[in-house]
Scaffold this active site. Sequence first.
Site, short mmCIF file in Angstrom:
data_model
loop_
_atom_site.label_atom_id
_atom_site.label_comp_id
_atom_site.label_asym_id
_atom_site.label_seq_id
_atom_site.Cartn_x
_atom_site.Cartn_y
_atom_site.Cartn_z
N GLU A 109 4.44 15.38 -40.03
CA GLU A 109 4.59 16.25 -41.19
C GLU A 109 5.05 17.65 -40.79
OE1 GLU A 109 0.93 13.57 -41.99
OE2 GLU A 109 2.00 14.43 -40.28
N GLU A 135 -1.06 -7.57 -17.64
CA GLU A 135 -0.01 -8.18 -16.82
C GLU A 135 -0.63 -8.55 -15.48
OE1 GLU A 135 4.67 -7.27 -15.73
OE2 GLU A 135 3.66 -6.19 -17.35
#
Length: 370
Positions: free
Chosen positions: A54, A297
């Site tokens: 914003e 991973e």
Amino acid sequence: MTEPHPFITQALGLAAQALFLSNPNPRVGCVIARGDGMVLGQGFTQQAGGPHAEVVALRDAAARGNDVRGATAYVTLEPCAHQGRTGPCCDALIQAGIGRVVASMADPNPLVGGQGFARLRAAGVQVEVGPGAAEARELNIGFFSRMVRGTPWVRMKAAASLDGVTALANGASQWITSPAARADGHAWRARACAVLTGIGTVLEDDPLLNVREVATPRQPHLVVVDSRLQTPPGARLLDVPGRQVLVYAAHENPARAQALRARGAIVIQLPNTHGKVDLAALLRDLGARGVNELHLEAGHQLNGSFLREGLVDELLLYQAPLLLGAGAHGLASWGPLQALAEGVGMEFQDVQQVGPDLRIIARVKGRADF
């Protein structure tokens, strides 16, 4: 599902530009427009400590010489209402004279949780909530997970042949999938707050486990599950600048812990009753440290442990058009199961071809219901 407004669609596109940037803050986009459709300013959330979407949009409008009084701000998440490293966005919108706010959804952060909307309405700003909600939530699934569950969204990544082999019997695994699939995998690394691996991978491969194949303004943190604190102080993973390395252990080794801390690592003791790292406690600790998306991973054993304990939310699987027969490992070692019903039920989210390979995104049933 509410049909997104065109400016909300534009704001969602802006939010996606914060994918690698804004962690641990949510990925938010904002478009400020007049009633006649003229865009006055736009922007997306910057790095932590930087301006939110914003404020970026308000500054963009000011730089263009545009008056935003009475205009509508289209934003993909409730404007924040608390003082953190930046000021409340709802106050900035009110002070600028914004007349209306269209937001995709409420902020799950308990420090906001509707207060931003309440302050806007109290100031006479019209508020509409709903357009683009599903898309905004998906873009911030990890942020929602951390705010609601207190733990990151766990995405397990693996690369395998069509018959599910991740490594040959002699250990060879590089590279089963193509350069295109590897680059795509690095993009998923880049969007995560942290990448997690196990000590087996560290000792066998001495990997960097950083983002190299795509441009990124930040490196995700690295988490190593290392029950016996065997991570070598000379491991390459400690050489990547600008990222935090967290080593979770279950057994004391003061000398090794001191050596790792001297290299900049954070060493955390989190044992379970079996002398291993308590993985559920690890996720809670990472949530407390601001980790939204955790990119798992690792090798087949640690993958199996996460699945066995019900800690995986999503699978990111790359399958090569290749049959490898009797390999050493599949993507996860767990079981054996006694009935098909004991398997982990999943739902396909997306299937795409990446180069010659197939990328499958599958979500564990019910994991996103929070």
